[in-house]
Scaffold this active site. Structure first.
Site, PDB file in Angstrom:
ATOM      1  N   ASP A   1     -10.367 -10.996  11.936  1.00  0.00           N
ATOM      2  CA  ASP A   1     -10.396 -10.921  10.477  1.00  0.00           C
ATOM      3  C   ASP A   1      -8.624 -10.877  10.913  1.00  0.00           C
ATOM      4  OD1 ASP A   1      -9.131 -10.987   8.192  1.00  0.00           O
ATOM      5  OD2 ASP A   1      -9.302  -8.684   7.031  1.00  0.00           O
TER       6      ASP A   1
ATOM      7  N   HIS B   1       1.272  -1.044   0.212  1.00  0.00           N
ATOM      8  CA  HIS B   1       0.422  -0.159   0.058  1.00  0.00           C
ATOM      9  C   HIS B   1       0.607   0.691  -0.276  1.00  0.00           C
ATOM     10  CE1 HIS B   1      -2.709  -2.707   1.861  1.00  0.00           C
ATOM     11  NE2 HIS B   1      -3.222  -1.948   2.056  1.00  0.00           N
TER      12      HIS B   1
ATOM     13  N   ASP C   1      -0.272 -11.563   2.536  1.00  0.00           N
ATOM     14  CA  ASP C   1      -1.868 -11.068   3.902  1.00  0.00           C
ATOM     15  C   ASP C   1      -1.897 -11.693   5.017  1.00  0.00           C
ATOM     16  OD1 ASP C   1      -2.777  -8.742   3.914  1.00  0.00           O
ATOM     17  OD2 ASP C   1      -4.893  -9.087   2.782  1.00  0.00           O
TER      18      ASP C   1
ATOM     19  N   ASP D   1       2.192   2.011   3.164  1.00  0.00           N
ATOM     20  CA  ASP D   1       3.445   0.823   3.414  1.00  0.00           C
ATOM     21  C   ASP D   1       5.120   1.653   3.412  1.00  0.00           C
ATOM     22  OD1 ASP D   1       0.852  -0.823   4.677  1.00  0.00           O
ATOM     23  OD2 ASP D   1       1.072  -1.556   2.968  1.00  0.00           O
TER      24      ASP D   1
ATOM     25  N   GLU E   1     -10.853  -6.513  -4.307  1.00  0.00           N
ATOM     26  CA  GLU E   1     -10.932  -7.495  -3.397  1.00  0.00           C
ATOM     27  C   GLU E   1     -12.534  -7.683  -2.696  1.00  0.00           C
ATOM     28  OE1 GLU E   1      -6.924  -7.613  -1.581  1.00  0.00           O
ATOM     29  OE2 GLU E   1      -7.886  -8.426   0.526  1.00  0.00           O
TER      30      GLU E   1
ATOM     31  N   HIS F   1     -11.924 -13.742   4.145  1.00  0.00           N
ATOM     32  CA  HIS F   1     -12.933 -13.049   3.578  1.00  0.00           C
ATOM     33  C   HIS F   1     -14.023 -14.302   2.634  1.00  0.00           C
ATOM     34  CE1 HIS F   1      -9.748  -9.128   3.063  1.00  0.00           C
ATOM     35  NE2 HIS F   1      -9.581  -9.697   3.983  1.00  0.00           N
TER      36      HIS F   1
ATOM     37  N   ASP G   1      -5.556 -13.591  -2.612  1.00  0.00           N
ATOM     38  CA  ASP G   1      -4.788 -13.848  -0.821  1.00  0.00           C
ATOM     39  C   ASP G   1      -4.637 -14.714  -0.359  1.00  0.00           C
ATOM     40  OD1 ASP G   1      -3.769 -11.010  -1.698  1.00  0.00           O
ATOM     41  OD2 ASP G   1      -5.211  -9.757  -0.224  1.00  0.00           O
TER      42      ASP G   1
HETATM   43  C1  XUL Z   1      -7.561  -6.536   4.577  1.00  0.00           C
HETATM   44  C2  XUL Z   1      -6.728  -6.632   3.147  1.00  0.00           C
HETATM   45  C3  XUL Z   1      -5.937  -5.997   2.823  1.00  0.00           C
HETATM   46  C4  XUL Z   1      -6.460  -6.634   1.144  1.00  0.00           C
HETATM   47  C5  XUL Z   1      -5.863  -4.567   0.551  1.00  0.00           C
HETATM   48  O1  XUL Z   1      -8.547  -7.250   4.989  1.00  0.00           O
HETATM   49  O2  XUL Z   1      -6.323  -8.008   2.896  1.00  0.00           O
HETATM   50  O3  XUL Z   1      -4.520  -6.778   3.188  1.00  0.00           O
HETATM   51  O4  XUL Z   1      -5.157  -6.982   0.907  1.00  0.00           O
HETATM   52  O5  XUL Z   1      -5.566  -3.503   0.798  1.00  0.00           O
HETATM   53 CO    CO Z   2      -7.032  -8.176   1.393  1.00  0.00          CO
END
Ligand code: XUL
Ligand code: CO
Length: 448
Positions: free
Chosen positions: A313, A107, A345, A110, A238, A277, A302
């Site tokens: 999460d 990101h 991730d 980061d 995502e 997710h 991810d």
């Molecule tokens: C949040 C998540 C993030 C995205 C990128 O749950 O998965 O890390 O992958 O913003």
């Molecule tokens: Co993610």
């Protein structure tokens, strides 16, 4: 203390992790991730395209809603914020060297600290992109994707592109434009949008129709800009159903698809599917992957898991061999990850505060996925599992049934056919336990 010393203290003392096979006695070795092993015509590393997540591996310090940081990362003590960002980047590329994994993801927040104004923030960002570009000349690690953090800063608390204030929408446009420019400059294969604040905490203060219009407009602008600059990567959304908001608009793969359809973007945007997710949405990882491949828009993965006992999460490194094998099966059946990859991730637990913990975590995750992929490829090459499925649907290959599917008969014509054929369909076994036993033998087999 100089930057070099700080970096060396953390990762430079570790040798590059090597593949040693399942019987290796060495803790820091790959047992299944044999990067150069040829599977279905190309090296394993080119199928899996592992990426280290800059945020969880370098920026996360172990804080949770009940406690503060537990993970000492020396770059956070390396002077002013820009100096810290540079030491962090030095350490990051040393970690990539140790793990010998081909990609990383970031990101904007980061890799570079925010400044006092939008202009100052973008200046810091581009200075750090220059720095990362220089690092990428000296290390083989490539960029799987870039993305913008439009969820941490209080400015985004009521949404990013879905914010009631158009000034926030404009701020997001500036942020994403610059992140896309940087991703293109660094040769990124994808650009990701995760809508952490694109949803609502309460419907009582929310105009959902208005917010969805804003989100559709934003994504359309992103796609237009991709074409304007000639970015060759994939644009990925995502999905996530909740957290941080109570309800997020990109709920799951199917919801994202209908959203893309509404705005005519289904050929332009694909999905980055995250294992946990899927769980939060009441699905499995393999369900989400199979949905995306059925709809023809699988982008990337991810691979972090959640904890079924907790329901939030947790972003842990993957360790469920069954689920990952079936996920890889659907990935291969859907044509593979192509420009996508497997971004970890994932973050270490807050008690796992040593640099070595981070290395163990990545080794375990890479080995699990590699083993899963090898088994999935073997299953497909072997053909017995596919035959069970093909046999189940064999009736649809008969000319009359195929014609039904092609739309050659109307409902009343099919009704007439049913009467004429006069077949009373007999129930057939779904063979679930047989299939489970067969797959268990393959998945837990130690023959490779
Ligand atoms: C949040 C998540 C993030 C995205 C990128 O749950 O998965 O890390 O992958 O913003
Ligand atoms: Co993610």
């Amino acid at each position: 203390m100089s930057n070099t010393v700080l970096t060396e203290t953390v990762f430079s003392t570790f040798d590059t992790v090597k593949y040693e096979g399942p019987s290796s006695e060495k803790a820091l070795a790959y047992r299944w991730y044999d990067a150069n092993r040829i599977v279905m015509g190309k090296p394993l590393k080119e199928h899996l395209r592992f990426a280290v997540a800059y945020w969880h591996s370098l920026a996360m310090q172990g804080g949770d809603p009940f406690g503060s940081s537990t993970i000492p990362r020396p770059w956070f003590e390396a002077g002013d914020p820009m100096a810290q960002a540079k030491v962090k980047a030095d350490a990051a590329f040393e970690l990539f060297r140790v793990l010998d994994l081909p990609f990383f993801c970031w990101h904007d927040a980061d890799i570079a600290p925010a400044g006092d104004t939008l202009a100052a923030t973008l200046k810091n960002f581009h200075t750090m992109v220059d720095y990362v570009e220089e690092k990428m000349r000296n290390y083989p690690t490539k960029l799987l994707w870039g993305t913008a953090n439009m969820f941490s800063h209080p400015r985004f608390m009521a949404g990013a592109s879905t914010n009631p204030d158009p000034e926030v929408f404009a701020w997001c446009a500036a942020t994403v434009k610059n992140c896309m420019d940087a991703t293109q400059r660094l040769g990124g294969s994808n650009y990701v949008l995760w809508g952490g604040r694109e949803g609502y905490e309460t419907l009582l203060n929310t105009n959902m129709k208005q917010e969805l219009q804003q989100m559709g407009r934003f994504l359309t602008l992103v796609v237009d800009y991709k074409h304007k600059i000639g970015f060759k990567g994939q644009i990925l959304v995502e999905p996530k159903p909740k957290e941080p908001t109570a309800h997020q608009y990109d709920f799951d793969v199917a919801t994202v698809y209908s959203f893309l359809k509404q705005f005519g973007l289904e050929k332009e945007v694909r999905v980055n599917i995250e294992a946990n997710h899927a769980l939060l949405a009441g699905h499995t990882f393999e369900h989400e992957i199979a949905t995306a491949t059925a709809l023809g828009f699988l982008g990337s993965l991810d691979i972090n898991r959640g904890d079924a006992l907790l329901g939030w999460d947790t972003d842990q490194f993957p360790n469920d061999l069954w689920s990952m094998t079936m996920s890889m099966y659907h990935v291969i059946k859907g044509g593979g990850l192509t420009q996508g990859g497997c971004n970890f991730d994932a973050k270490v637990r807050r008690q796992s505060f040593t640099p070595e913990d981070l290395i163990h975590a990545h080794i375990g995750g890479a080995d699990l996925c590699a083993r899963a992929f090898l088994t999935a490829a073997k299953l497909i090459e072997d053909g017995r599992y596919d035959k069970i499925l093909a046999d189940r649907y064999a009736g649809w290959k008969k000319p009359e049934a195929a014609a039904i599917l092609e739309g050659k008969y109307s409902l009343d014509e099919i009704a007439a056919l049913a009467l004429k054929n006069n077949i009373d369909p007999k129930p057939r076994s779904g063979k679930q336990e047989q299939i489970e036993n067969f797959l268990a033998r393959e998945i837990y087999s130690d023959k490779f």
